[in-house]
Design a protein around this motif. Sequence first.
Motif, mmCIF file in Angstrom:
data_model
loop_
_atom_site.group_PDB
_atom_site.id
_atom_site.type_symbol
_atom_site.label_atom_id
_atom_site.label_comp_id
_atom_site.label_asym_id
_atom_site.label_seq_id
_atom_site.Cartn_x
_atom_site.Cartn_y
_atom_site.Cartn_z
ATOM 1 N N THR A 81 50.607 -84.072 105.100
ATOM 2 C CA THR A 81 51.863 -84.819 104.987
ATOM 3 C C THR A 81 53.006 -83.816 105.057
ATOM 4 O OG1 THR A 81 50.770 -86.456 103.584
ATOM 5 C CG2 THR A 81 53.176 -86.460 103.616
ATOM 6 N N TYR A 82 53.851 -83.993 106.051
ATOM 7 C CA TYR A 82 54.924 -83.023 106.323
ATOM 8 C C TYR A 82 56.262 -83.642 105.937
ATOM 9 C CZ TYR A 82 57.689 -79.515 108.816
ATOM 10 O OH TYR A 82 58.570 -78.517 109.140
ATOM 11 N N TYR A 83 57.065 -82.867 105.192
ATOM 12 C CA TYR A 83 58.366 -83.332 104.716
ATOM 13 C C TYR A 83 59.456 -82.512 105.392
ATOM 14 C CZ TYR A 83 55.421 -85.357 101.070
ATOM 15 O OH TYR A 83 54.446 -86.055 100.396
ATOM 16 N N ASN A 84 60.315 -83.177 106.142
ATOM 17 C CA ASN A 84 61.397 -82.507 106.863
ATOM 18 C C ASN A 84 62.678 -82.587 106.036
ATOM 19 O OD1 ASN A 84 63.116 -81.383 108.728
ATOM 20 N ND2 ASN A 84 63.298 -83.253 109.964
ATOM 21 N N ASN A 85 62.979 -81.521 105.330
ATOM 22 C CA ASN A 85 64.196 -81.452 104.527
ATOM 23 C C ASN A 85 65.352 -80.796 105.271
ATOM 24 O OD1 ASN A 85 62.876 -82.561 102.225
ATOM 25 N ND2 ASN A 85 61.889 -80.577 101.903
ATOM 26 N N SER A 86 65.123 -80.436 106.520
ATOM 27 C CA SER A 86 66.144 -79.754 107.312
ATOM 28 C C SER A 86 67.211 -80.748 107.778
ATOM 29 C CB SER A 86 65.503 -79.080 108.526
ATOM 30 O OG SER A 86 65.287 -80.024 109.566
#
Length: 643
Positions: A81-86
Amino acid sequence: MRFYSKLITLIFCGYFFNTNAQDVNPNNQNKFDDIGYRRSSVYRSASGVPGPEYWQNRADYVIEAELDDTNNTVTGKLTMTYYNNSPETLDYIWMYVEQNRFTEDSRGTLTTPIEGNRYSGDTNGGITISNVSAKTKGTPSSKHLISDTRMQVFFNQPVKAKGGKATVSMNFTFKIPIAGMDRMGQLETNKGIIYSIAQWYPRVAVFDDVVGWNTEPYLGAGEFYLEYGDFDYKVTVPYDHIVVGSGELVNAKEVLTKTQQQRLEQAENSDKTVFIVNPQEAGNKTITRPVQSGKLTWHFKMKNTRDVAFASSKSFIWDAARINLPQGKKALAQSVYPNEDEGDSAWGRSTEYTKTSIEHYSEMWYPYPYSNAVNVASNVGGMEYPGLSFCGAPSAGMELWEVTDHEFGHNWFPMIVGSNERRYAWMDEGFNTFINYYSSAAFNNGEYKGDISMARKQVRWFRSPYRESIATYPDVAQSRNLGFTAYYKPADGLIMLREYILGHERFDNAFRAYIKTWAFKHPQPSDFYNCMENVAGENLNWFWRGWFINNDNIDLGISGVRETDGASIITFTNKGEIPMPVVFKITYADNSTEEKRLPVEVWQRSNEWDYLVSSAKEIKSVTIDPGNFIPDINLADNYWSKE
């Protein structure tokens, strides 16, 4: 305005300048100027802390894998599970598939000298990827591209910025290398193979505010740069194996006998080493296994880590002891090793070494954050992963202490402070070597005689025309130089900062602040420089430039001592490219001594400085750097004697 009018008048009148003079007296300002661009941004502050809008992405992993000890393979399924906080939407992500390094046509193989080096390895391996599914919303995408040790995974719908989430899953399988580039592999023992398994699942690359996607290929010397996240992983092995891994074993009741469970509980409350599997039991499947056939699945979990690794074998002796951490917290030191390496002169002290090392670093720098620390006797000479290290099985005595201490020191750099090892090896190897010096000096009342004044012994390399800068990337550095550029020279630099330039209190405040500030984050070199300077209150441009960026040397000297009017004048010189403070000891004719210090600013205008000793006592001798902390390349003029 009136001041400037007078200033201009004086200049034209020749008050400041002699128009007949032909010579220009150059100063040394260029040695003290700023280095690079170190100004503040919303992401990284000029004070060396993350900026108000600092971000980093995150990846959580669920992995199920099986080790086949007949075909020597690992096969598994990964769900990330990948979280893109950018602040950017992402149409794709990059992942590392580093088992592809073990092929004939990998970039790493093709850039390894034909005579071989430490990073030579098997070339009949590689990883097979199948059933790729990448989903944000709607229909999953199976589109992916593998290039050497990198894998690009595409989404049908982009991952939204500032909080978007994606799920990526795939199956993988690879042949376990025998020679795993001194990072993983197989070790034959009398009672079975020890499998040291690392870089064993596809891992997402870092997307950061500095270069975007960090996709440097895995060649060998350059290590890793990884995102943090939580891991839930299961390893299925033959029933007669013992498995140790990064993180916490969460199903001990399913894989251990009741006796082993009791011993493990005893070890958790003991400062002395307790056997979980003793030397007589190791390899005896009827005593040490809860079942007598088939397979067992070992289940581990680890939170907020950048990686996990594990080891598996039929042959393991297994022991453990409690680690005492600050504020009453506890962890567990563990060791696994074969019968041929047991004993108090060898791996029988491994758990003691692991426990002592982690307790020292936790007290001196930053508390150890993990529940376990496992040392594995391996084919690998020394390699670190979060909460688990592979160390050479033949190591014993001081050698085993040093490799154990070094590999577990890496839990601070780069496991806690998550720097980019593939570019800046000195930010993990060098910083770790630095803390190792103090740990060895403190160990067991000096049993192994740790020496923090090692830099003097490295002067021969500093004089070498073939030396390279600390700033040299590890995959670029010549093999003969990597130990110095990544390990010894940066460690020497920090020792000089602590012992010679800043002093213990100012250095420790700054270094601890750097670790605390960047724990579980991604610092750049400029963040380290800025943090150290701001907390210590010292402009160190001259030192970063000369020691860490350029390839300069230190060469202080004493050109003479003369007596004048009831006092003495000592003339110091700086013949090197790096300006340094001058710490010196004066010994008088009556054998009394004084230690003095000149600030680095004495070298701002010229390379010679006179110091007035306001004493009528006769000077017998003068010594620069009486503590032997700086690797001055010409020691002949560091000592002056009236005789």
